[in-house]
Design an enzyme around this catalytic site. Structure first.
Site, PDB file in Angstrom:
ATOM      1  N   ASP A  51       0.839  -1.208   0.000  1.00  0.00           N
ATOM      2  CA  ASP A  51       0.000   0.000   0.000  1.00  0.00           C
ATOM      3  C   ASP A  51       0.873   1.257   0.000  1.00  0.00           C
ATOM      4  O   ASP A  51       0.364   2.380  -0.076  1.00  0.00           O
ATOM      5  CB  ASP A  51      -1.012  -0.001   1.157  1.00  0.00           C
ATOM      6  CG  ASP A  51      -0.348   0.022   2.519  1.00  0.00           C
ATOM      7  OD1 ASP A  51       0.897  -0.051   2.597  1.00  0.00           O
ATOM      8  OD2 ASP A  51      -1.086   0.119   3.526  1.00  0.00           O
ATOM      9  N   ASP A  90      -1.127  -6.320  -0.506  1.00  0.00           N
ATOM     10  CA  ASP A  90      -1.290  -5.642   0.783  1.00  0.00           C
ATOM     11  C   ASP A  90      -2.758  -5.273   0.992  1.00  0.00           C
ATOM     12  O   ASP A  90      -3.353  -4.592   0.143  1.00  0.00           O
ATOM     13  CB  ASP A  90      -0.447  -4.348   0.755  1.00  0.00           C
ATOM     14  CG  ASP A  90       0.256  -4.080   2.061  1.00  0.00           C
ATOM     15  OD1 ASP A  90       0.065  -4.851   3.022  1.00  0.00           O
ATOM     16  OD2 ASP A  90       1.024  -3.097   2.098  1.00  0.00           O
ATOM     17  N   GLU A 188       9.053  -3.947  10.623  1.00  0.00           N
ATOM     18  CA  GLU A 188       9.443  -2.639  10.081  1.00  0.00           C
ATOM     19  C   GLU A 188       9.911  -1.711  11.205  1.00  0.00           C
ATOM     20  O   GLU A 188       9.212  -1.520  12.214  1.00  0.00           O
ATOM     21  CB  GLU A 188       8.251  -2.005   9.336  1.00  0.00           C
ATOM     22  CG  GLU A 188       8.588  -0.630   8.750  1.00  0.00           C
ATOM     23  CD  GLU A 188       7.588  -0.128   7.727  1.00  0.00           C
ATOM     24  OE1 GLU A 188       6.660  -0.881   7.358  1.00  0.00           O
ATOM     25  OE2 GLU A 188       7.754   1.014   7.284  1.00  0.00           O
TER      26      GLU A 188
END
Ligand code: KIV
Length: 297
Positions: A51, A90, A188
């Site tokens: 995304d 995603d 992340e």
């Protein structure tokens, strides 16, 4: 991996899961057919139609603006190239937050567009959504640490898990996602020590971005890796090319050539055949170029 006839075997979610602790896995984002061909020809294991599309392709300030239909449009473009790599679609913000039914329908939309798996963000509070998707036989990749769809709740794009409590939460979330049946997990923007704890604690591959080298694989955004934009990049991006600089230079050269009258050349031009009326010869071929004759409209 090749088939008995020498063709490369398409990579699947179970085959990714089985590669825990082996050669590091590589995932790169792609959003259209040309970028999918580039990353697949380069040999990535997974193509993430992320995304991040919202920011790097569509020009939005965050990832919250894209819908399932936007994502499906781009997954389909990637899938048309029939890549060897696993396509991970995603799930965008609000596509798995409302109900199990909507969640499954949205995941199925990405699979029908060509994804072999879907990714969603969040820890234990997403277990219900993950269960519903897995019950529909769709492989799920998790995403912990900095989860950009929570940008407003987190208060910006910040490294996560720096304090012990926050680190423990990430490890516990990772264990829960692995136990729920996710086949891999993106980590992340977490300290490398946290990534290492997670990687050691679960039996599915961790794919890091800004999470150091103790992950089972790494992912980068296509536009960051290639220098397709010159915005300020986070410290975890290694830029392997300056495609924006090269592209700008190439287009500037085209502008110069057009303005100087040196494009198109005779070789870059279609000319009339010998059968044309003789008066038109005047306007065709190298002679006409040399004389700079204007063709009547
Ligand atoms: O959307 C995306 O590109 C991602 C990666 C940063 C992992 O989720």
């Amino acid at each position: 991996m090749t088939t008995p006839t020498g063709q490369r075997r398409a990579i699947t979610a179970p085959s990714i899961r089985a590669r825990k602790g082996q050669e590091p896995l590589v995932m790169v984002t792609a959003y259209d057919a040309p970028s999918a061909r580039v990353v697949d020809d380069a040999g990535v294991d997974m193509i993430l139609v992320g995304d991040s599309l919202a920011m790097v392709v569509l020009g939005y300030d965050n990832t919250l603006q894209v819908t399932t239909d936007d994502m499906a449009h781009h997954v389909a473009a990637v899938a048309r190239t029939k890549p060897h790599a696993l396509i991970v679609g995603d799930l965008p913000w609000m596509s798995y937050h409302v109900s199990r039914e909507e969640t499954v329908r949205n995941a199925a939309t990405l699979v029908r567009a060509g994804a072999g798996a879907v990714k969603l963000e969040g820890g234990r509070k997403r277990l219900d959504a993950i269960g519903a998707i897995l019950d529909s036989e769709i492989p799920v990749m998790g995403h912990l640490g900095l989860t950009p769809q929570s940008v407003h709740a987190i208060g910006g794009y910040k490294v996560q898990g720096k304090q012990l409590d926050a680190a423990r939460t990430i490890v516990d979330d990772a264990i829960a996602l692995a136990e729920a049946g996710c086949f891999a997990l993106v980590l992340e923007c977490v300290p490398d020590g946290v990534a290492r704890m997670v990687t050691d604690a679960i039996d599915i591959p961790t794919i890091g971005i800004g999470a150091g080298r103790h992950c089972d694989g790494q992912v980068l955004v296509y536009h960051d890796l290639l220098g397709l934009e010159d915005r300020k990049l986070p410290r975890f991006v290694r830029r392997y090319a300056d495609i924006k600089g090269e592209s700008t230079m190439a287009v500037a050269m085209f502008c110069d050539d057009v303005r100087a009258g040196s494009f198109p050349s005779s070789e870059e031009t279609y000319h009339m055949t010998d059968q044309m009326p003789s008066e038109l010869h005047l306007y065709s071929g190298d002679d006409a170029y040399a004389r700079n004759i204007e063709v009547p409209g």
